[in-house]
Structure formats: structure tokens, C-alpha cells
Scaffold this motif. Structure first.
Motif, PDB file in Angstrom:
ATOM      1  N   VAL A 149       0.850  -1.193   0.000  1.00 47.70           N
ATOM      2  CA  VAL A 149       0.000   0.000   0.000  1.00 47.70           C
ATOM      3  C   VAL A 149       0.883   1.239   0.000  1.00 47.70           C
ATOM      4  O   VAL A 149       1.791   1.357   0.827  1.00 47.70           O
ATOM      5  N   ALA A 150       0.641   2.143  -0.931  1.00 42.85           N
ATOM      6  CA  ALA A 150       1.384   3.412  -0.980  1.00 42.85           C
ATOM      7  C   ALA A 150       0.591   4.478  -0.249  1.00 42.85           C
ATOM      8  O   ALA A 150      -0.602   4.650  -0.474  1.00 42.85           O
ATOM      9  N   LEU A 151       1.255   5.162   0.680  1.00 44.27           N
ATOM     10  CA  LEU A 151       0.623   6.253   1.433  1.00 44.27           C
ATOM     11  C   LEU A 151       1.385   7.546   1.171  1.00 44.27           C
ATOM     12  O   LEU A 151       1.597   8.347   2.068  1.00 44.27           O
ATOM     13  N   ASP A 152       1.824   7.719  -0.050  1.00 47.29           N
ATOM     14  CA  ASP A 152       2.586   8.924  -0.400  1.00 47.29           C
ATOM     15  C   ASP A 152       1.632   9.973  -0.973  1.00 47.29           C
ATOM     16  O   ASP A 152       1.789  10.434  -2.099  1.00 47.29           O
ATOM     17  N   GLY A 153       0.632  10.332  -0.180  1.00 46.49           N
ATOM     18  CA  GLY A 153      -0.444  11.192  -0.682  1.00 46.49           C
ATOM     19  C   GLY A 153      -1.543  10.284  -1.157  1.00 46.49           C
ATOM     20  O   GLY A 153      -1.387   9.614  -2.169  1.00 46.49           O
ATOM     21  N   GLY A 154      -2.663  10.189  -0.454  1.00 43.77           N
ATOM     22  CA  GLY A 154      -3.700   9.205  -0.762  1.00 43.77           C
ATOM     23  C   GLY A 154      -3.293   7.837  -0.242  1.00 43.77           C
ATOM     24  O   GLY A 154      -2.243   7.691   0.398  1.00 43.77           O
ATOM     25  N   ALA A 155      -4.119   6.857  -0.490  1.00 42.33           N
ATOM     26  CA  ALA A 155      -3.845   5.473  -0.086  1.00 42.33           C
ATOM     27  C   ALA A 155      -4.163   4.579  -1.267  1.00 42.33           C
ATOM     28  O   ALA A 155      -5.298   4.513  -1.723  1.00 42.33           O
ATOM     29  N   ARG A 156      -3.131   3.911  -1.783  1.00 40.56           N
ATOM     30  CA  ARG A 156      -3.278   3.182  -3.043  1.00 40.56           C
ATOM     31  C   ARG A 156      -2.789   1.752  -2.875  1.00 40.56           C
ATOM     32  O   ARG A 156      -1.708   1.523  -2.319  1.00 40.56           O
ATOM     33  N   LEU A 157      -3.584   0.802  -3.344  1.00 43.58           N
ATOM     34  CA  LEU A 157      -3.178  -0.608  -3.321  1.00 43.58           C
ATOM     35  C   LEU A 157      -2.282  -0.862  -4.526  1.00 43.58           C
ATOM     36  O   LEU A 157      -2.742  -0.798  -5.668  1.00 43.58           O
ATOM     37  N   LEU A 158      -0.990  -1.144  -4.271  1.00 41.98           N
ATOM     38  CA  LEU A 158      -0.066  -1.413  -5.379  1.00 41.98           C
ATOM     39  C   LEU A 158      -0.027  -2.893  -5.728  1.00 41.98           C
ATOM     40  O   LEU A 158       0.255  -3.256  -6.871  1.00 41.98           O
ATOM     41  N   ARG A 159      -0.259  -3.731  -4.722  1.00 45.39           N
ATOM     42  CA  ARG A 159      -0.214  -5.177  -4.972  1.00 45.39           C
ATOM     43  C   ARG A 159      -1.068  -5.875  -3.921  1.00 45.39           C
ATOM     44  O   ARG A 159      -0.840  -5.684  -2.733  1.00 45.39           O
ATOM     45  N   PRO A 160      -2.044  -6.698  -4.345  1.00 41.05           N
ATOM     46  CA  PRO A 160      -2.770  -7.486  -3.355  1.00 41.05           C
ATOM     47  C   PRO A 160      -1.821  -8.535  -2.775  1.00 41.05           C
ATOM     48  O   PRO A 160      -0.877  -8.962  -3.438  1.00 41.05           O
TER      49      PRO A 160
ATOM     50  N   ALA B 240     -11.692   3.707   1.416  1.00 40.74           N
ATOM     51  CA  ALA B 240     -11.329   2.771   0.358  1.00 40.74           C
ATOM     52  C   ALA B 240      -9.906   3.020  -0.128  1.00 40.74           C
ATOM     53  O   ALA B 240      -9.424   4.159  -0.090  1.00 40.74           O
ATOM     54  N   LEU B 241      -9.239   1.970  -0.564  1.00 44.74           N
ATOM     55  CA  LEU B 241      -7.925   2.100  -1.202  1.00 44.74           C
ATOM     56  C   LEU B 241      -8.138   2.345  -2.686  1.00 44.74           C
ATOM     57  O   LEU B 241      -8.970   1.684  -3.306  1.00 44.74           O
ATOM     58  N   ALA B 242      -7.403   3.296  -3.224  1.00 41.62           N
ATOM     59  CA  ALA B 242      -7.426   3.473  -4.672  1.00 41.62           C
ATOM     60  C   ALA B 242      -6.692   2.289  -5.302  1.00 41.62           C
ATOM     61  O   ALA B 242      -5.799   1.707  -4.696  1.00 41.62           O
ATOM     62  N   THR B 243      -7.085   1.924  -6.513  1.00 40.84           N
ATOM     63  CA  THR B 243      -6.397   0.842  -7.215  1.00 40.84           C
ATOM     64  C   THR B 243      -6.074   1.306  -8.627  1.00 40.84           C
ATOM     65  O   THR B 243      -6.512   2.366  -9.060  1.00 40.84           O
ATOM     66  N   GLY B 244      -5.315   0.473  -9.332  1.00 42.00           N
ATOM     67  CA  GLY B 244      -5.008   0.797 -10.721  1.00 42.00           C
ATOM     68  C   GLY B 244      -3.734   1.600 -10.825  1.00 42.00           C
ATOM     69  O   GLY B 244      -3.325   2.260  -9.872  1.00 42.00           O
ATOM     70  N   ALA B 245      -3.131   1.513 -11.991  1.00 37.49           N
ATOM     71  CA  ALA B 245      -1.846   2.171 -12.203  1.00 37.49           C
ATOM     72  C   ALA B 245      -2.035   3.684 -12.241  1.00 37.49           C
ATOM     73  O   ALA B 245      -3.039   4.189 -12.727  1.00 37.49           O
TER      74      ALA B 245
ATOM     75  N   GLY C 141       5.749  -5.727  -8.760  1.00 35.93           N
ATOM     76  CA  GLY C 141       4.641  -6.646  -8.526  1.00 35.93           C
ATOM     77  C   GLY C 141       3.579  -6.476  -9.590  1.00 35.93           C
ATOM     78  O   GLY C 141       2.677  -7.289  -9.731  1.00 35.93           O
ATOM     79  N   GLN C 142       3.665  -5.398 -10.353  1.00 38.77           N
ATOM     80  CA  GLN C 142       2.690  -5.125 -11.413  1.00 38.77           C
ATOM     81  C   GLN C 142       3.222  -5.538 -12.785  1.00 38.77           C
ATOM     82  O   GLN C 142       2.562  -5.309 -13.780  1.00 38.77           O
ATOM     83  N   LEU C 143       4.424  -6.121 -12.833  1.00 40.13           N
ATOM     84  CA  LEU C 143       4.929  -6.619 -14.116  1.00 40.13           C
ATOM     85  C   LEU C 143       3.951  -7.655 -14.654  1.00 40.13           C
ATOM     86  O   LEU C 143       3.422  -8.466 -13.906  1.00 40.13           O
ATOM     87  N   ALA C 144       3.727  -7.619 -15.970  1.00 41.21           N
ATOM     88  CA  ALA C 144       2.737  -8.520 -16.562  1.00 41.21           C
ATOM     89  C   ALA C 144       3.112  -9.971 -16.335  1.00 41.21           C
ATOM     90  O   ALA C 144       2.284 -10.788 -15.951  1.00 41.21           O
TER      91      ALA C 144
END
Ligand code: AMP
Ligand code: MG
Length: 316
Positions: A180-191, A206-211, A220-223
Motif C-alpha cells: 500500500v502506498a501512502l505517499d499522498g492518498g492510499a493506493r493498493l499497489l499489490r494485493p 477505500a484504497l485506490a487501485t489501478g496504475a 509486482g505489477q509486471l505482466a
């Protein structure tokens, strides 16, 4: 590099492993998620050796492991949300990406040159004892060649990858941490090992998702990642005799060459813990394709399906 030596994680072995880490060597050690390949996060040469050993692209930053919240706060800036999540889930399978503190003693390559750093306190007695004995933050990606299946047992750590392998038995969670990135907002980088819903409940939003195109991609987001040798076919509703099959719960497919149930009772935590070892077993059985029955997308199912999707993508 000398051949990896697997040793039981006794107190003496941990002391010796800490000495090796302080000397810039690579030590594989158990965590509750998967086995990590550890290096002193402040040692440029050790970190360079770590990227080389894994064949990891230099733009893929590493997670830094610490033993205490105080050590984490010395490396990154914690706001209220970060402190709340750390207090709720650490030690545990949650990695927080936070703004790096100016002057934090972290090799630039660890963060791939970013102004953020990924931090976690692992929930494993051997990992914690090793961190305390070393007295330094340890960068520790999964102890496998980049792109391949992560190790959940000491014997899965490829020979030659580490200078030493501490054996602490099978990893309890079996799948990598939630990032989870908390560098401004809260974003799910990888489940990962902690369900997003549990994090959202603690956070109260809610956590934001998506690139986010403005920010660097997470590896962790590499295809293609987490890939066994065999091809992976998801959401299988039938199976051919030549395939291997990963079953889940009551609706098991029959008639495949080799079948493994990730969890006969349909428990997603048990399935996550068994996933990587099962992929290895089917690879070792020599099947060309691994058919996986549908896995529910809820709870840890999101992390399992994420890994399977990347395992089924072929390298470009
Ligand atoms: P691994 O060590 O292979 O389990 O992967 C580490 C995960 O943490 C990847 O998804 C990385 O992208 C992510 N990560 C580590 N550091 C950062 C960072 N500074 N910013 C964004 N993601 C990061
Ligand atoms: Mg990995």
C-alpha cells in the motif's frame, strides 16, 4: 558465489548469518509470506549483488525489512494513516510505501532512485531475530530468480542464489505482502497476504487501485511474474488427461495427469499457503499446462488470482 548452504535457524546460525549480512553477504531467511533474500539495505555493494543474483531489473525497488516501528520511522515519514496501519498490521504481511526521510541510510538502488521507500516488519520469529542480530535494515525480495515462483520452503531457494539459507520451515502465509502506498492518498499497489478489505476497514476509507501513470510502476505489477515452467490456464471448467490441475474446494476437476487441491475445504488462506509449492510440484511432474479451477476473488483470493494471472502471462 559459493553454493548456498541450508542450515536450521538455530540461535548460533542466526548469529553467523547476521555476521555474513554485516559483511555484505546475501542470506535467505524465512518470513511468514515467502523466503526473502536478505542484504544490508545500507550497503551499496551488497544491494548490487542482490540485484545481480536475482537478475532483477534495476527499476524494481526492494522492500526494506525492520524489527521495530521506531526503526521504520527513522527511515520514512509516517503520518497518522501510516502509523495506524503499522500499529494495526505489524508485524505482518503489509508493506507500506512512504516518503523516504532525508538522510535515511538506504542504498539508492534499494528504492530504484525514488523518494519513497517500502517498509515492513515481518511476522516470523527467525526473521525478527535475524533483524535484531544484524542491527541493520535488510532489503529482502523473494529468494528466487526474478520472474519465477517464490520460495515458501528453504529447499525451494535455488542453489547458488544466497551465501547462506536459514531454514525455518514452511512459510505460513505463502504469498507476498500486500503493498500500500501512502505517499499522498492510499493506493493498493499489490494485493497480498492481508486482504484489502481488512486494510480499508482499519483505515476507514477505500484504497485506490489501478496504475497511476504519473508514478513508477511496481514490479509486482509486471505482466509476467511468478511464472512456473508450465503454461498456466485459469478458470478451467474441464481438463485434459495431459494437464496438471489445481483444484479448490468441492468442485474438483478429475481426469488430469496430476491433480493437487489448494484447499479441499475451500479455504483461501490455506490455498495461498499451498499455491507456490503446488506450482513447483506440477512443474516437477513435467506437465505442459497447469489448469486452475476458478478461485473466488474475495479476501486472499484476490492475491492468488493476481499471481496466477501474472504466472499465465508469457514474458514479452
Ligand atoms: P518483491 O520484493 O518482489 O516482493 O516486490 C516488492 C514490491 O514492493 C513490488 O511490488 C515493488 O514495486 C514494491 N515497492 C518497493 N518499493 C517501492 C517504492 N518505493 N514505490 C513503489 N513500490 C515499491
Ligand atoms: Mg518476488
Amino acid at each position: 558465489m559459493s553454493a548456498s548452504r541450508i542450515v536450521a535457524a538455530s540461535d548460533a546460525a542466526i548469529t553467523e548469518a547476521a555476521r555474513l549480512l554485516r559483511a555484505g553477504k546475501l542470506v535467505a531467511f524465512p518470513t511468514e509470506t515467502v523466503y526473502g533474500l536478505g542484504a544490508d539495505a545500507g550497503n551499496d555493494e551488497a544491494i548490487a549483488a542482490l540485484y545481480r543474483a536475482k537478475g532483477r531489473p534495476a527499476h524494481n525497488p526492494l522492500i526494506v525489512h525492520v524489527a521495530t516501528l521506531a526503526e521504520a520511522e527513522a527511515l520514512a515519514e509516517f503520518d497518522d494513516a501510516a502509523r495506524l496501519l503499522a500499529r494495526t498490521f505489524w508485524p505482518g504481511s503489509l508493506t507500506l510505501v512512504l516518503r523516504k526521510r532525508a538522510g535515511a541510510r538506504i542504498a539508492a538502488a534499494v528504492t530504484a532512485g525514488l523518494d519513497t521507500v517500502a517498509l515492513r516488519i515481518p511476522d516470523h520469529p527467525v526473521a525478527l531475530a535475524l533483524l535484531r542480530a544484524t542491527g541493520r535494515p535488510l532489503a529482502a525480495p523473494s529468494a528466487n530468480p526474478s520472474g519465477r515462483v517464490s520460495p515458501t520452503r528453504a529447499e525451494h531457494v535455488a542453489a547458488g542464489l544466497a551465501d547462506r539459507v536459514l531454514d525455518g520451515g514452511p512459510s505460513r502465509v505463502g504469498i507476498e505482502s500486500t503493498v500500500v502506498a501512502l505517499d499522498g492518498g492510499a493506493r493498493l499497489l499489490r494485493p497480498g497476504g492481508i486482504a484489502a478489505a481488512d486494510i480499508e476497514r482499519a483505515l476507514g476509507r477505500a484504497l485506490a487501485t489501478g496504475a497511476d501513470a504519473a508514478r513508477p510502476q511496481s514490479p509486482g505489477q509486471l505482466a509476467s511474474h511468478y511464472a512456473p515452467r508450465a503454461r498456466v490456464r485459469m478458470n478451467a471448467i474441464s481438463v485434459s488427461a495431459k494437464e496438471g490441475v489445481l483444484n479448490f474446494g468441492a468442485n474438483a476437476l478429475r481426469g488430469a495427469k496430476t491433480a493437487i487441491s489448494l484447499s479441499e475445504r475451500g479455504d483461501l488462506g490455506e490455498a495461498a499457503a499451498n499455491l507456490y509449492a503446488a506450482l513447483r510440484t506440477l512443474d516437477d511432474a513435467g506437465v505442459e499446462t497447469i489448469a486452475v479451477v476458478p478461485i473466488p476473488e474475495e479476501g486472499l483470493g484476490a492475491a492468488i488470482n493476481d499471481r496466477l494471472r501474472r504466472a499465465s502471462a508469457r514474458p514479452s
